[in-house]
Enzyme design. Structure first.
Site, PDB file in Angstrom:
ATOM      1  N   ARG A  71      -9.570   0.576   8.992  1.00  0.00           N
ATOM      2  CA  ARG A  71      -9.078  -0.771   9.275  1.00  0.00           C
ATOM      3  C   ARG A  71     -10.074  -1.588  10.093  1.00  0.00           C
ATOM      4  NH1 ARG A  71      -3.092   0.348   9.040  1.00  0.00           N
ATOM      5  NH2 ARG A  71      -1.961  -1.546   9.546  1.00  0.00           N
ATOM      6  N   LYS A 104       0.833  -1.211   0.000  1.00  0.00           N
ATOM      7  CA  LYS A 104       0.000   0.000   0.000  1.00  0.00           C
ATOM      8  C   LYS A 104       0.869   1.263   0.000  1.00  0.00           C
ATOM      9  CE  LYS A 104      -2.293  -1.032   3.828  1.00  0.00           C
ATOM     10  NZ  LYS A 104      -1.645  -2.301   4.197  1.00  0.00           N
ATOM     11  N   ARG A 147      11.536  -1.626  10.555  1.00  0.00           N
ATOM     12  CA  ARG A 147      10.531  -1.172  11.525  1.00  0.00           C
ATOM     13  C   ARG A 147      10.422  -2.191  12.656  1.00  0.00           C
ATOM     14  NH1 ARG A 147       5.179   0.317   8.154  1.00  0.00           N
ATOM     15  NH2 ARG A 147       4.305  -0.727   9.964  1.00  0.00           N
ATOM     16  N   ARG A 185       0.128  -9.046  13.383  1.00  0.00           N
ATOM     17  CA  ARG A 185      -0.500  -8.032  12.515  1.00  0.00           C
ATOM     18  C   ARG A 185      -1.355  -8.702  11.438  1.00  0.00           C
ATOM     19  NH1 ARG A 185       4.390  -5.008  10.384  1.00  0.00           N
ATOM     20  NH2 ARG A 185       2.904  -3.668   9.329  1.00  0.00           N
ATOM     21  N   ARG A 212      11.617  -6.271   4.831  1.00  0.00           N
ATOM     22  CA  ARG A 212      11.389  -4.874   4.451  1.00  0.00           C
ATOM     23  C   ARG A 212      12.363  -3.956   5.194  1.00  0.00           C
ATOM     24  NH1 ARG A 212       5.428  -2.336   4.819  1.00  0.00           N
ATOM     25  NH2 ARG A 212       5.593  -2.719   7.048  1.00  0.00           N
TER      26      ARG A 212
HETATM   27  P1  AMP Z   1       0.888   0.522   9.128  1.00  0.00           P
HETATM   28  O1  AMP Z   1       2.091   1.366   8.889  1.00  0.00           O
HETATM   29  O2  AMP Z   1      -0.318   0.955   8.337  1.00  0.00           O
HETATM   30  O3  AMP Z   1       1.165  -0.959   8.984  1.00  0.00           O
HETATM   31  O4  AMP Z   1       0.471   0.750  10.677  1.00  0.00           O
HETATM   32  C1  AMP Z   1       1.361   0.455  11.729  1.00  0.00           C
HETATM   33  C2  AMP Z   1       0.581   0.311  13.023  1.00  0.00           C
HETATM   34  O5  AMP Z   1      -0.091   1.549  13.329  1.00  0.00           O
HETATM   35  C3  AMP Z   1      -0.517  -0.733  13.009  1.00  0.00           C
HETATM   36  O6  AMP Z   1      -0.036  -2.045  13.280  1.00  0.00           O
HETATM   37  C4  AMP Z   1      -1.440  -0.215  14.112  1.00  0.00           C
HETATM   38  O7  AMP Z   1      -0.904  -0.470  15.386  1.00  0.00           O
HETATM   39  C5  AMP Z   1      -1.367   1.297  13.885  1.00  0.00           C
HETATM   40  N1  AMP Z   1      -2.407   1.748  12.926  1.00  0.00           N
HETATM   41  C6  AMP Z   1      -2.197   2.308  11.701  1.00  0.00           C
HETATM   42  N2  AMP Z   1      -3.370   2.604  11.112  1.00  0.00           N
HETATM   43  C7  AMP Z   1      -4.340   2.240  11.978  1.00  0.00           C
HETATM   44  C8  AMP Z   1      -5.756   2.265  11.951  1.00  0.00           C
HETATM   45  N3  AMP Z   1      -6.430   2.734  10.884  1.00  0.00           N
HETATM   46  N4  AMP Z   1      -6.434   1.797  13.031  1.00  0.00           N
HETATM   47  C9  AMP Z   1      -5.784   1.331  14.125  1.00  0.00           C
HETATM   48  N5  AMP Z   1      -4.446   1.243  14.218  1.00  0.00           N
HETATM   49  C10 AMP Z   1      -3.724   1.692  13.156  1.00  0.00           C
END
Ligand code: AMP
Length: 217
Positions: free
Chosen positions: A88, A13, A159, A170, A127
């Site tokens: 999400r 994404k 990360r 996740r 990654r």
């Molecule tokens: P991402 O970079 O999108 O994979 O997000 C990293 C982390 O941020 C996720 O594993 C969640 O802990 C938190 N996070 C990001 N977006 C959301 C969302 N829309 N709702 C809840 N937690 C989020």
């Protein structure tokens, strides 16, 4: 263009959002990036989100919805936007619908990046992100030791939540809480699927064809 990029962690994404932003000039809104910045700056939101993020769990809906609601009220949204990592959960999708109605900016479509889970685990654990330019790389497809960014020479890092145990959590969270959004958006006639197993360029080409076929620009 007003799009949601939907897909499991590691589906690409962020990478596709960067390419779309470059080509179409719209704003890229990544809730993960905003949360990581808040964490780094030790803001109230960052402190509230920290423990959830470390475990690979979702941050509470009300925090994320408040964050997105504020962001979507900024002027640059007139250029169009790409949501990456939001919504999400079903409550987030419902709140998002209300926000979009309030600001008079209906979605064009939801792009689902589809890919097998085994490929995701490999992608996420390999990654690496550049500390300077933010580009995302994969250790298995890059030359060199994976410490230096091939684009700008900056340091690459993994990360914290890309460690194998957190990745598995996740993906479980995605299956349980985010995957139901696929049917939710499909029932509203908004969902477009894209095969996300190819290279960045192949996926981007498929997305562009999908957008052109639906007159989205
Ligand atoms: P991402 O970079 O999108 O994979 O997000 C990293 C982390 O941020 C996720 O594993 C969640 O802990 C938190 N996070 C990001 N977006 C959301 C969302 N829309 N709702 C809840 N937690 C989020």
């Amino acid at each position: 263009m007003r799009l949601v990029l939907l897909g499991a962690p590691g589906a690409g994404k962020g990478t596709q959002a960067d390419l779309l932003k470059e080509r179409y000039g719209c704003v890229h809104i990544s809730t993960g990036d905003i949360l990581r910045q808040n964490l780094k700056d030790k803001t109230e939101w960052g402190l509230e989100a920290e423990a959830f993020m470390k475990r690979g769990e979702l941050v509470p809906d009300d925090l994320v919805v408040r964050m997105v609601s504020g962001r979507l009220r900024q002027d640059d949204i007139a250029r169009g936007f790409l949501m990456d990592g939001f919504p999400r959960t079903l409550p987030q999708a419902e709140a998002f619908d209300d926000i979009l109605k309030n600001i008079g900016q209906p979605l064009d479509c939801v792009l689902l990046l589809e890919i097998d889970e085994e490929v995701l685990v490999e992608r996420l654990t390999n990654r690496r992100t550049c500390r300077s330019c933010g580009r995302i790389w994969n250790l298995s497809t890059m030359t060199g030791g994976g410490e230096i960014c091939p684009a700008c020479g900056g340091d690459l890092f993994r990360r914290d939540d890309d460690a194998a145990e957190v990745v598995r959590n996740r993906l479980k969270v995605y299956r349980e809480q985010t995957a139901p959004l696929v049917a939710w958006y499909r029932n509203r006639g908004m969902l477009q699927g894209c095969d996300a197993s190819g290279t960045q360029e192949e996926i981007f080409r498929e997305i562009r064809v999908t957008l052109e076929n639906h007159d989205i620009s």
